[in-house]
Write a protein that holds these residues in place. Structure first.
Motif, PDB file in Angstrom:
ATOM      1  N   GLN A  60       0.830  -1.211   0.000  1.00 31.13           N
ATOM      2  CA  GLN A  60       0.000   0.000   0.000  1.00 31.13           C
ATOM      3  C   GLN A  60       0.864   1.260   0.000  1.00 31.13           C
ATOM      4  N   ASP A  61       1.969   1.237   0.770  1.00 22.96           N
ATOM      5  CA  ASP A  61       2.872   2.401   0.766  1.00 22.96           C
ATOM      6  C   ASP A  61       3.390   2.663  -0.646  1.00 22.96           C
ATOM      7  N   GLU A  62       3.721   1.593  -1.350  1.00 23.21           N
ATOM      8  CA  GLU A  62       4.241   1.764  -2.720  1.00 23.21           C
ATOM      9  C   GLU A  62       3.197   2.409  -3.630  1.00 23.21           C
ATOM     10  N   ILE A  63       1.948   2.001  -3.477  1.00 24.19           N
ATOM     11  CA  ILE A  63       0.862   2.590  -4.277  1.00 24.19           C
ATOM     12  C   ILE A  63       0.729   4.075  -3.943  1.00 24.19           C
ATOM     13  N   ASP A  64       0.777   4.374  -2.651  1.00 26.21           N
ATOM     14  CA  ASP A  64       0.640   5.773  -2.225  1.00 26.21           C
ATOM     15  C   ASP A  64       1.831   6.610  -2.682  1.00 26.21           C
ATOM     16  N   LEU A  65       3.036   6.069  -2.552  1.00 26.00           N
ATOM     17  CA  LEU A  65       4.225   6.831  -2.972  1.00 26.00           C
ATOM     18  C   LEU A  65       4.205   7.086  -4.477  1.00 26.00           C
ATOM     19  N   ALA A  66       3.631   6.164  -5.228  1.00 26.95           N
ATOM     20  CA  ALA A  66       3.534   6.378  -6.679  1.00 26.95           C
ATOM     21  C   ALA A  66       2.591   7.544  -7.001  1.00 26.95           C
ATOM     22  N   LYS A  67       1.611   7.787  -6.111  1.00 29.29           N
ATOM     23  CA  LYS A  67       0.717   8.940  -6.307  1.00 29.29           C
ATOM     24  C   LYS A  67       1.402  10.235  -5.886  1.00 29.29           C
ATOM     25  N   ILE A  68       2.208  10.148  -4.841  1.00 33.28           N
ATOM     26  CA  ILE A  68       2.934  11.348  -4.375  1.00 33.28           C
ATOM     27  C   ILE A  68       4.049  11.705  -5.359  1.00 33.28           C
ATOM     28  N   TRP A  69       4.769  10.695  -5.817  1.00 36.03           N
ATOM     29  CA  TRP A  69       5.935  10.888  -6.698  1.00 36.03           C
ATOM     30  C   TRP A  69       5.769  10.075  -7.979  1.00 36.03           C
TER      31      TRP A  69
END
Ligand code: ACO
Ligand code: MG
Length: 126
Positions: A14-23
């Motif tokens: 989930q962190d990876e999915i979120d980080l892909a939205k941030i960056w």
């Protein structure tokens, strides 16, 4: 649930999915985490709303890639994030952030001054 600032020690799916939205410009495999290369993130309801990379070298630290997701801007997330990063590293006496990649220098000038940094020609320092 309340907003918390966390240092990412490893990224969940989930962190990876979120980080892909941030960056969106970064591949997750390029986000190397170590004691000297850190990511701190603002988390709310198990989702990351913003993040910053921190590189430590002796008593100096450099911030880069500070970004809060557009939908949650101007609600104190960025300020809480930067304040907690500084609080988590009390031995750091010099902080800087270059302005590479910053979308709007005027907005970032206002923000960085609000969190106690000075404006420089190539970025901000504290
Ligand atoms: N205009 C004027 N002042 C502002 C603004 C703005 N748009 N945004 C923040 N501030 C100042 C204000 O003083 C504000 O306090 P106030 O709301 O009580 O007036 C104070 O900063 C704190 O604001 P926060 O709500 O904590 O800031 P936010 O959570 O919105 O995050 C940030 C600010 C990080 C600058 C956000 O706007 C952002 O992510 N912008 C894009 C940054 C960027 O270009 N990142 C790319 C880096 S490169 C890469 O990532 C690959
Ligand atoms: Mg906000």
């Amino acid at each position: 649930m309340k907003l918390t600032i966390i240092r990412l020690l490893e990224c969940s799916a989930q962190d990876e999915i979120d980080l892909a939205k941030i960056w969106p410009e970064y591949f997750s495999t390029s986000l190397m985490l170590s004691d000297a290369h850190r990511i701190y993130a603002a988390k709310f309801n198990d989702r990351l709303l913003g993040a910053v990379r921190v590189t430590l070298a002796g008593s100096e630290a450099t911030l880069d890639s500070l970004r809060v997701r557009e939908i949650t801007r101007r609600r104190g997330v960025g300020q809480y994030l930067v304040e907690e990063v500084i609080r988590d590293n009390p031995d750091i006496t010099g902080w800087q952030m270059p302005n590479d990649g910053v979308e709007d220098i005027g907005v970032m000038n206002a923000f960085m001054q609000a969190v106690g940094f000075e404006v420089q020609s190539n970025g901000w320092k504290k």
